[in-house]
Design an enzyme around this catalytic site. Structure first.
Site, mmCIF file in Angstrom:
data_model
loop_
_atom_site.group_PDB
_atom_site.id
_atom_site.type_symbol
_atom_site.label_atom_id
_atom_site.label_comp_id
_atom_site.label_asym_id
_atom_site.label_seq_id
_atom_site.Cartn_x
_atom_site.Cartn_y
_atom_site.Cartn_z
ATOM 1 C CD GLU A 148 -3.282 -0.305 1.612
ATOM 2 O OE1 GLU A 148 -4.301 0.493 1.319
ATOM 3 O OE2 GLU A 148 -3.546 -0.776 2.850
ATOM 4 C CG ASN A 168 -6.082 -7.327 3.354
ATOM 5 O OD1 ASN A 168 -6.535 -6.915 4.343
ATOM 6 N ND2 ASN A 168 -5.651 -6.832 2.347
ATOM 7 C CE1 TYR A 205 -3.392 -4.568 0.922
ATOM 8 C CE2 TYR A 205 -3.729 -3.073 -1.090
ATOM 9 C CZ TYR A 205 -3.756 -3.613 0.224
ATOM 10 O OH TYR A 205 -5.104 -2.942 0.559
ATOM 11 C CG ASP A 236 -4.231 0.291 9.069
ATOM 12 O OD1 ASP A 236 -3.405 0.438 8.142
ATOM 13 O OD2 ASP A 236 -5.499 0.358 8.524
ATOM 14 C CG HIS A 237 -1.284 -3.186 8.283
ATOM 15 N ND1 HIS A 237 -1.673 -4.489 7.893
ATOM 16 C CD2 HIS A 237 -2.272 -2.592 7.550
ATOM 17 C CE1 HIS A 237 -2.771 -4.791 7.373
ATOM 18 N NE2 HIS A 237 -3.003 -3.554 6.890
ATOM 19 C CG ASP A 255 -2.367 -6.592 4.081
ATOM 20 O OD1 ASP A 255 -2.870 -7.452 4.370
ATOM 21 O OD2 ASP A 255 -3.226 -5.460 4.099
#
Length: 262
Positions: A35, A152, A108, A252-253, A150
């Site tokens: 990101e 998810n 990602y 936030d990560h 990530d």
């Protein structure tokens, strides 16, 4: 010894001061970012080079998604896959020729929207399709590979703060967990997060901006580092830089770091 870090930075230009602080503190040899939210010409390449990370592979796009791998060790770009088949920048792979030809794949995986229903929410179907295409890719891997990023998906019951409450929440639904499991099985990937921090020990990498993260500790383990079996046997230390979530204007990560005997 080679150390590799992965971090969904949630805008590299906005959070470059945090990246600089992290690199000064942890000094990983390789840093994989997700990101980055910028096009390749907008990436802060000089800032990384000034910190010693002169080797860079950037796969960006305007405003959204994007991945980048930067390194103090020489590498060559190895691969770019569009597993969503829609042009989004979600993957870049590099090869470190001076370190046993190590491959580092930085990915990602799509978040998948809010509704865990392929018919009602096309984004959820795209996420499952992305994982299925990755599974076909993983079946053909024939050399030591590290897959990070990530994902998810929080696969284990203990990878979320409340298993029962999140069974119908995207990132922890049974179909996502099953689909991710097929990807893991396709290459025999070893989950380094759980090799070094065995279940059911607390192990989170993401906390929503919507809740005070430390007070309620409503975390999920969405970020992962997976290794080919032979490479996993060479992993020595795996850490979660959870303190970075306390920094000003954090992602936030939080970053994950693994050290290997290479």
């Amino acid at each position: 010894m080679v150390s590799v870090a992965t971090w969904n930075i949630n805008s590299v230009r906005l959070r470059m001061p945090l990246v600089e602080r992290f690199l000064a503190e942890q000094a990983p040899d390789v840093l994989c970012l997700q990101e980055i939210k910028c096009q390749e010409h907008q990436f802060p390449a000089k800032a990384f080079a000034d910190l010693g990370y002169v080797h860079q592979a950037i796969h960006g796009q305007k405003g959204y998604h994007g991945v980048a791998t930067v390194s103090r060790l020489p590498f060559r770009e190895f691969s770019r896959h569009d597993w969503q088949d829609n042009g989004e920048a979600r993957h870049v792979g590099v090869e470190l020729p001076d370190h046993d030809g190590l491959i580092v794949e930085n990915v990602y995986i799509p978040a998948g929207g809010d509704e865990p229903d392929r018919e009602k929410n096309p984004k959820f179907g795209q996420k499952l399709d992305f994982l299925e295409r990755m599974t076909r890719w993983a079946e053909a891997i024939d050399r030591p590979t590290l897959l990070v990023g990530d994902f998810n998906v929080a696969p284990l019951d203990c990878d979320v703060y409340d298993h029962k409450a999140l069974l119908k929440v995207v990132s922890h639904t049974p179909i996502e967990v099953e689909t991710l499991g097929l990807l893991q099985g396709a290459h025999g990937w070893v989950d380094l997060g759980r090799k070094h921090i065995p279940a059911p020990e607390r192990n989170y990498s993401w906390w929503s901006y919507r809740t005070y993260w430390q007070g309620k500790d409503r975390g999920r383990r969405l970020d992962h580092m997976w290794a080919s079996p032979d490479l996993a046997a060479q992993s020595r230390v795996h850490t979660i830089a959870e303190h970075t979530r306390n920094w000003e204007q954090p992602s936030d990560h939080v970053p994950l770091v693994t050290e290997f005997d290479l």
